[in-house]
Design a protein around this motif. Sequence first.
Motif, mmCIF file in Angstrom:
data_model
loop_
_atom_site.group_PDB
_atom_site.id
_atom_site.type_symbol
_atom_site.label_atom_id
_atom_site.label_comp_id
_atom_site.label_asym_id
_atom_site.label_seq_id
_atom_site.Cartn_x
_atom_site.Cartn_y
_atom_site.Cartn_z
ATOM 1 N N ILE A 154 0.715 26.031 128.626
ATOM 2 C CA ILE A 154 -0.299 27.088 128.582
ATOM 3 C C ILE A 154 0.139 28.197 127.633
ATOM 4 O O ILE A 154 -0.632 28.657 126.790
ATOM 5 C CB ILE A 154 -0.570 27.644 129.988
ATOM 6 N N TYR A 155 1.397 28.634 127.759
ATOM 7 C CA TYR A 155 1.871 29.714 126.894
ATOM 8 C C TYR A 155 2.038 29.258 125.450
ATOM 9 O O TYR A 155 1.823 30.024 124.522
ATOM 10 C CB TYR A 155 3.168 30.308 127.441
ATOM 11 N N THR A 156 2.416 28.010 125.238
ATOM 12 C CA THR A 156 2.578 27.490 123.884
ATOM 13 C C THR A 156 1.237 27.386 123.186
ATOM 14 O O THR A 156 1.123 27.679 121.991
ATOM 15 C CB THR A 156 3.268 26.112 123.915
ATOM 16 N N LEU A 157 0.215 26.992 123.918
ATOM 17 C CA LEU A 157 -1.110 26.878 123.307
ATOM 18 C C LEU A 157 -1.646 28.224 122.834
ATOM 19 O O LEU A 157 -2.551 28.275 122.003
ATOM 20 C CB LEU A 157 -2.093 26.233 124.290
ATOM 21 N N ARG A 158 -1.087 29.318 123.342
ATOM 22 C CA ARG A 158 -1.503 30.653 122.922
ATOM 23 C C ARG A 158 -0.905 31.005 121.547
ATOM 24 O O ARG A 158 -1.372 31.912 120.896
ATOM 25 C CB ARG A 158 -1.051 31.697 123.950
ATOM 26 N N PHE A 162 1.714 27.145 116.744
ATOM 27 C CA PHE A 162 1.601 25.895 117.477
ATOM 28 C C PHE A 162 0.199 25.312 117.339
ATOM 29 O O PHE A 162 0.029 24.103 117.179
ATOM 30 C CB PHE A 162 1.947 26.095 118.956
ATOM 31 N N GLN A 163 -0.811 26.167 117.392
ATOM 32 C CA GLN A 163 -2.194 25.689 117.250
ATOM 33 C C GLN A 163 -2.413 25.035 115.886
ATOM 34 O O GLN A 163 -3.041 23.976 115.792
ATOM 35 C CB GLN A 163 -3.177 26.835 117.456
ATOM 36 N N LYS A 164 -1.881 25.659 114.842
ATOM 37 C CA LYS A 164 -2.014 25.084 113.498
ATOM 38 C C LYS A 164 -1.275 23.745 113.404
ATOM 39 O O LYS A 164 -1.785 22.783 112.843
ATOM 40 C CB LYS A 164 -1.484 26.059 112.449
ATOM 41 N N ALA A 165 -0.059 23.691 113.947
ATOM 42 C CA ALA A 165 0.719 22.444 113.923
ATOM 43 C C ALA A 165 0.014 21.356 114.726
ATOM 44 O O ALA A 165 -0.019 20.190 114.304
ATOM 45 C CB ALA A 165 2.122 22.686 114.476
ATOM 46 N N LEU A 166 -0.583 21.717 115.845
ATOM 47 C CA LEU A 166 -1.315 20.747 116.663
ATOM 48 C C LEU A 166 -2.540 20.225 115.918
ATOM 49 O O LEU A 166 -2.811 19.018 115.924
ATOM 50 C CB LEU A 166 -1.728 21.380 117.997
ATOM 51 N N GLN A 167 -3.259 21.111 115.229
ATOM 52 C CA GLN A 167 -4.428 20.682 114.447
ATOM 53 C C GLN A 167 -4.009 19.746 113.322
ATOM 54 O O GLN A 167 -4.668 18.730 113.072
ATOM 55 C CB GLN A 167 -5.165 21.901 113.880
ATOM 56 N N THR A 169 -1.295 17.838 113.218
ATOM 57 C CA THR A 169 -0.879 16.568 113.825
ATOM 58 C C THR A 169 -2.081 15.739 114.249
ATOM 59 O O THR A 169 -2.123 14.523 114.019
ATOM 60 C CB THR A 169 0.036 16.825 115.038
ATOM 61 N N MET A 170 -3.059 16.374 114.862
ATOM 62 C CA MET A 170 -4.262 15.654 115.315
ATOM 63 C C MET A 170 -5.039 15.081 114.130
ATOM 64 O O MET A 170 -5.522 13.939 114.188
ATOM 65 C CB MET A 170 -5.165 16.575 116.149
ATOM 66 N N SER A 171 -5.154 15.841 113.036
ATOM 67 C CA SER A 171 -5.873 15.314 111.871
ATOM 68 C C SER A 171 -5.095 14.173 111.218
ATOM 69 O O SER A 171 -5.686 13.202 110.745
ATOM 70 C CB SER A 171 -6.170 16.423 110.861
ATOM 71 N N GLU A 172 -3.741 14.265 111.197
ATOM 72 C CA GLU A 172 -2.931 13.172 110.668
ATOM 73 C C GLU A 172 -3.067 11.923 111.540
ATOM 74 O O GLU A 172 -3.153 10.806 111.018
ATOM 75 C CB GLU A 172 -1.463 13.594 110.567
ATOM 76 N N MET A 173 -3.090 12.104 112.851
ATOM 77 C CA MET A 173 -3.264 10.957 113.750
ATOM 78 C C MET A 173 -4.648 10.331 113.554
ATOM 79 O O MET A 173 -4.786 9.110 113.562
ATOM 80 C CB MET A 173 -3.080 11.394 115.208
ATOM 81 N N LYS A 174 -5.639 11.174 113.371
ATOM 82 C CA LYS A 174 -6.994 10.675 113.146
ATOM 83 C C LYS A 174 -7.044 9.852 111.860
ATOM 84 O O LYS A 174 -7.615 8.758 111.827
ATOM 85 C CB LYS A 174 -7.968 11.848 113.076
ATOM 86 N N GLN A 175 -6.415 10.343 110.799
ATOM 87 C CA GLN A 175 -6.368 9.621 109.527
ATOM 88 C C GLN A 175 -5.609 8.301 109.695
ATOM 89 O O GLN A 175 -6.015 7.282 109.138
ATOM 90 C CB GLN A 175 -5.704 10.477 108.440
ATOM 91 N N TYR A 176 -4.522 8.323 110.450
ATOM 92 C CA TYR A 176 -3.752 7.114 110.677
ATOM 93 C C TYR A 176 -4.579 6.058 111.402
ATOM 94 O O TYR A 176 -4.584 4.889 111.016
ATOM 95 C CB TYR A 176 -2.480 7.457 111.476
ATOM 96 N N VAL A 177 -5.283 6.479 112.441
ATOM 97 C CA VAL A 177 -6.110 5.557 113.225
ATOM 98 C C VAL A 177 -7.221 4.986 112.330
ATOM 99 O O VAL A 177 -7.508 3.784 112.357
ATOM 100 C CB VAL A 177 -6.709 6.246 114.462
ATOM 101 N N ILE A 178 -7.826 5.831 111.520
ATOM 102 C CA ILE A 178 -8.902 5.361 110.623
ATOM 103 C C ILE A 178 -8.356 4.368 109.610
ATOM 104 O O ILE A 178 -8.950 3.311 109.359
ATOM 105 C CB ILE A 178 -9.573 6.563 109.909
ATOM 106 N N ASN A 179 -7.184 4.656 109.021
ATOM 107 C CA ASN A 179 -6.595 3.771 108.026
ATOM 108 C C ASN A 179 -6.130 2.448 108.600
ATOM 109 O O ASN A 179 -6.225 1.411 107.961
ATOM 110 C CB ASN A 179 -5.431 4.461 107.317
ATOM 111 N N VAL A 180 -5.609 2.460 109.829
ATOM 112 C CA VAL A 180 -5.091 1.245 110.437
ATOM 113 C C VAL A 180 -6.224 0.329 110.904
ATOM 114 O O VAL A 180 -6.178 -0.866 110.730
ATOM 115 C CB VAL A 180 -4.153 1.590 111.624
ATOM 116 N N HIS A 181 -7.243 0.912 111.513
ATOM 117 C CA HIS A 181 -8.294 0.113 112.116
ATOM 118 C C HIS A 181 -9.470 -0.197 111.176
ATOM 119 O O HIS A 181 -10.279 -1.053 111.497
ATOM 120 C CB HIS A 181 -8.829 0.783 113.375
ATOM 121 N N PHE A 182 -9.557 0.480 110.076
ATOM 122 C CA PHE A 182 -10.704 0.232 109.196
ATOM 123 C C PHE A 182 -10.234 -0.176 107.854
ATOM 124 O O PHE A 182 -9.921 0.027 106.938
ATOM 125 C CB PHE A 182 -11.622 1.452 109.143
#
Length: 182
Positions: A154-158, A162-167, A169-182
């Motif tokens: 909870i405190y880290t999400l504030r 951390f929010q920028k790093a999480l965004q 990471t999430m966009s990199e994971m999304k790109q990875y999933v798209i590249n692997v499966h499509f």
Amino acid sequence: MHTRLCLYLVIGFWLISSVIMAAICYFLTKVEFCGPVRINHFHCDFNTLILFACSDIAPLMFLTLVVSTILCATPFVGVVVSYTFIIMAILKIKSTKGRKKAFSTCSSHLVVSAIYFAIIFTLYVVPRSNNYFQVYKSMSFFYLYVIPLITPIIYTLRNQDFQKALQTTMSEMKQYVINVHF
């Protein structure tokens, strides 16, 4: 808060808690238990042990109720008083953006504190019901394991970094999933 006052508070609460727990443990050693019992729980706690008592536990339960009420009420009152002063200070901030940021920062702590105090109060102060053991088991798991795990999250999400790093990471994971499966 000055370092010396903080140190006195910590030492005082440790001493008071140790004396109270020693008294409860002493009285608990005077209780007779009904044969060998297997405790179906995560940890061995007073409320779990007392369920298997054969002797009269009324004096011990009264002592525990009084002590639990005091030990729950004292920090709760401290948090309420502290946040009263904090809210009064926040309301003196002239900018709306500053007030919003200050309230946002305090809200996560208040949510975690409210959940923690509600569970502790329910477990140790509220009278027992018929399904007390199952409720106690699930609630104690929550306050012993879940709250300490979610508090840093909870405190880290504030934190903006951390929010920028999480965004990222999430966009990199999304790109990875798209590249692997499509």
